[in-house]
Design an enzyme around this catalytic site. Structure first.
Site, PDB file in Angstrom:
ATOM      1  N   LEU A   1      46.040  24.178  51.273  1.00 28.99           N
ATOM      2  CA  LEU A   1      47.029  23.169  50.901  1.00 28.99           C
ATOM      3  C   LEU A   1      47.597  23.508  49.513  1.00 28.99           C
ATOM      4  O   LEU A   1      46.838  23.870  48.614  1.00 28.99           O
ATOM      5  CB  LEU A   1      46.335  21.806  50.857  1.00 28.99           C
ATOM      6  CG  LEU A   1      47.219  20.574  50.726  1.00 28.99           C
ATOM      7  CD1 LEU A   1      48.106  20.409  51.951  1.00 28.99           C
ATOM      8  CD2 LEU A   1      46.345  19.330  50.535  1.00 28.99           C
TER       9      LEU A   1
ATOM     10  N   HIS B   1      55.115  27.430  60.627  1.00 27.77           N
ATOM     11  CA  HIS B   1      54.000  26.910  61.416  1.00 27.77           C
ATOM     12  C   HIS B   1      54.200  27.352  62.865  1.00 27.77           C
ATOM     13  O   HIS B   1      55.311  27.249  63.398  1.00 27.77           O
ATOM     14  CB  HIS B   1      53.960  25.377  61.319  1.00 27.77           C
ATOM     15  CG  HIS B   1      52.744  24.819  61.973  1.00 27.77           C
ATOM     16  ND1 HIS B   1      51.497  24.856  61.393  1.00 27.77           N
ATOM     17  CD2 HIS B   1      52.577  24.255  63.196  1.00 27.77           C
ATOM     18  CE1 HIS B   1      50.610  24.324  62.228  1.00 27.77           C
ATOM     19  NE2 HIS B   1      51.245  23.943  63.320  1.00 27.77           N
TER      20      HIS B   1
ATOM     21  N   ASN C   1      57.378  26.983  54.527  1.00 29.52           N
ATOM     22  CA  ASN C   1      56.213  27.395  55.319  1.00 29.52           C
ATOM     23  C   ASN C   1      56.661  27.655  56.748  1.00 29.52           C
ATOM     24  O   ASN C   1      57.627  27.051  57.225  1.00 29.52           O
ATOM     25  CB  ASN C   1      55.176  26.263  55.320  1.00 29.52           C
ATOM     26  CG  ASN C   1      53.944  26.595  56.151  1.00 29.52           C
ATOM     27  OD1 ASN C   1      53.384  27.693  56.041  1.00 29.52           O
ATOM     28  ND2 ASN C   1      53.521  25.664  56.990  1.00 29.52           N
TER      29      ASN C   1
ATOM     30  N   SER D   1      51.700  39.966  58.844  1.00 27.94           N
ATOM     31  CA  SER D   1      52.812  40.576  59.601  1.00 27.94           C
ATOM     32  C   SER D   1      54.141  39.901  59.251  1.00 27.94           C
ATOM     33  O   SER D   1      55.175  40.573  59.161  1.00 27.94           O
ATOM     34  CB  SER D   1      52.549  40.537  61.105  1.00 27.94           C
ATOM     35  OG  SER D   1      52.703  39.240  61.627  1.00 27.94           O
ATOM     36  N   ASN D   2      54.119  38.598  59.023  1.00 24.44           N
ATOM     37  CA  ASN D   2      55.370  37.923  58.643  1.00 24.44           C
ATOM     38  C   ASN D   2      55.812  38.321  57.242  1.00 24.44           C
ATOM     39  O   ASN D   2      57.007  38.522  56.997  1.00 24.44           O
ATOM     40  CB  ASN D   2      55.209  36.403  58.734  1.00 24.44           C
ATOM     41  CG  ASN D   2      55.319  35.910  60.156  1.00 24.44           C
ATOM     42  OD1 ASN D   2      56.414  35.802  60.703  1.00 24.44           O
ATOM     43  ND2 ASN D   2      54.180  35.653  60.792  1.00 24.44           N
TER      44      ASN D   2
ATOM     45  N   GLU E   1      58.649  34.234  65.412  1.00 22.38           N
ATOM     46  CA  GLU E   1      58.446  34.248  63.950  1.00 22.38           C
ATOM     47  C   GLU E   1      59.131  35.456  63.324  1.00 22.38           C
ATOM     48  O   GLU E   1      59.881  35.334  62.356  1.00 22.38           O
ATOM     49  CB  GLU E   1      56.951  34.269  63.620  1.00 22.38           C
ATOM     50  CG  GLU E   1      56.253  32.992  64.022  1.00 22.38           C
ATOM     51  CD  GLU E   1      54.827  32.894  63.492  1.00 22.38           C
ATOM     52  OE1 GLU E   1      54.418  31.759  63.199  1.00 22.38           O
ATOM     53  OE2 GLU E   1      54.140  33.919  63.383  1.00 22.38           O
TER      54      GLU E   1
ATOM     55  N   LEU F   1      46.789  29.494  54.241  1.00 24.64           N
ATOM     56  CA  LEU F   1      46.015  28.432  54.885  1.00 24.64           C
ATOM     57  C   LEU F   1      45.478  27.360  53.949  1.00 24.64           C
ATOM     58  O   LEU F   1      44.861  26.404  54.405  1.00 24.64           O
ATOM     59  CB  LEU F   1      44.860  29.053  55.697  1.00 24.64           C
ATOM     60  CG  LEU F   1      45.328  30.046  56.767  1.00 24.64           C
ATOM     61  CD1 LEU F   1      44.153  30.554  57.581  1.00 24.64           C
ATOM     62  CD2 LEU F   1      46.394  29.454  57.688  1.00 24.64           C
TER      63      LEU F   1
HETATM   64  C1  GAR Z   1      51.542  32.897  61.714  1.00 24.27           C
HETATM   65  O1  GAR Z   1      51.534  32.707  63.100  1.00 24.27           O
HETATM   66  C2  GAR Z   1      51.875  31.599  61.021  1.00 24.27           C
HETATM   67  O2  GAR Z   1      52.764  30.796  61.741  1.00 24.27           O
HETATM   68  C3  GAR Z   1      50.504  30.974  60.934  1.00 24.27           C
HETATM   69  O3  GAR Z   1      49.656  32.021  60.579  1.00 24.27           O
HETATM   70  C4  GAR Z   1      50.134  33.214  61.197  1.00 24.27           C
HETATM   71  C5  GAR Z   1      50.130  34.336  60.186  1.00 24.27           C
HETATM   72  O4  GAR Z   1      50.361  35.566  60.806  1.00 24.27           O
HETATM   73  N1  GAR Z   1      50.488  29.911  59.976  1.00 24.27           N
HETATM   74  C6  GAR Z   1      49.792  28.788  60.157  1.00 24.27           C
HETATM   75  O5  GAR Z   1      49.088  28.603  61.140  1.00 24.27           O
HETATM   76  C7  GAR Z   1      49.921  27.772  59.035  1.00 24.27           C
HETATM   77  N2  GAR Z   1      49.394  26.506  59.440  1.00 24.27           N
HETATM   78  P1  GAR Z   1      50.621  36.858  59.924  1.00 24.27           P
HETATM   79  O6  GAR Z   1      49.496  36.929  58.891  1.00 24.27           O
HETATM   80  O7  GAR Z   1      50.560  38.007  60.895  1.00 24.27           O
HETATM   81  O8  GAR Z   1      51.970  36.721  59.298  1.00 24.27           O
END
Ligand code: GAR
Length: 190
Positions: free
Chosen positions: A88, A105, A103, A14-15, A175, A86
């Site tokens: 590293l 978080h 990134n 979604s991001n 976000e 996800l």
């Molecule tokens: C988001 O909330 C992002 O902050 C998190 O994964 C989600 C992805 O959502 N990232 C982490 O937790 C990284 N450690 P999305 O696939 O809907 O964009």
């Protein structure tokens, strides 16, 4: 000259889609590529719909070769954005794109970061600890999980009655509101 972005995502995406929407129709920015380690990730369907090329890769390619780094260099990528990615980042990739990887978080780092702290695990930990607030952190990426220099943070209150799902919803609003504009600022150096 056109700026080129590469987005890495492991999940729904979604991001990644919000970032693509933000730059849609712009002559000066191109989303060149979406990269994923997960063949089942929702981001792949989104990328197809958005007509953005997708590159899927596996663990040996990512960690034991420089193919991904070389491909990003060949495509003259200006900025790498981790949008729910996800794994590293390998040291060689971090070095090749020093301060050109960001990134997001879903918490207020340095709290609730590190290996295994992603997605709903973060929100569960925040609620279990009785935190009064959570939020987002956008940061540069270094060779450790969630430890690079912070670029931006925004917070939201957590009510005592909130579930992890409630927190996730509030964090996602932050976000989607902030990530695209911060990516643009980093991309243009302001
Ligand atoms: C988001 O909330 C992002 O902050 C998190 O994964 C989600 C992805 O959502 N990232 C982490 O937790 C990284 N450690 P999305 O696939 O809907 O964009």
């Amino acid at each position: 000259m056109k700026k080129r972005l590469a987005l890495f995502a492991s999940g729904s995406g979604s991001n990644a889609e919000k970032i693509a929407d933000h730059f849609a129709g712009r002559e000066d920015v191109e989303i060149s590529l979406i990269l994923s380690n997960n063949p089942k990730a929702g981001v792949i369907e989104r990328a197809r719909r958005l007509h953005i090329p997708v590159l899927l890769f596996d663990r040996p390619t990512f960690y034991q070769t420089d193919r991904i780094t070389e491909m990003l260099q060949n495509q003259q990528i200006d900025l790498i954005v981790l949008a729910g990615f996800l794994w590293l980042m390998p040291a060689s990739l971090v070095r090749a794109f020093d301060r050109r990887i960001v990134n997001i978080h879903p918490a207020l780092l340095p709290k609730y970061g590190g290996k295994g702290m992603y997605g709903h695990f973060v929100h569960e930990a925040v609620v279990a600890a009785g935190e009064a607030e959570s939020g987002i952190t956008i940061h540069y990426v270094n060779e450790q999980y969630d430890e690079g220099a912070v670029i931006f943070q925004a917070s939201c209150p957590v009510q005592p009655t909130d579930t992890p799902e409630d927190v996730a919803r509030h964090v996602q609003v932050l976000e989607h509101r902030h990530f695209p504009e911060i990516v643009e600022k980093v991309l243009f150096g302001n």
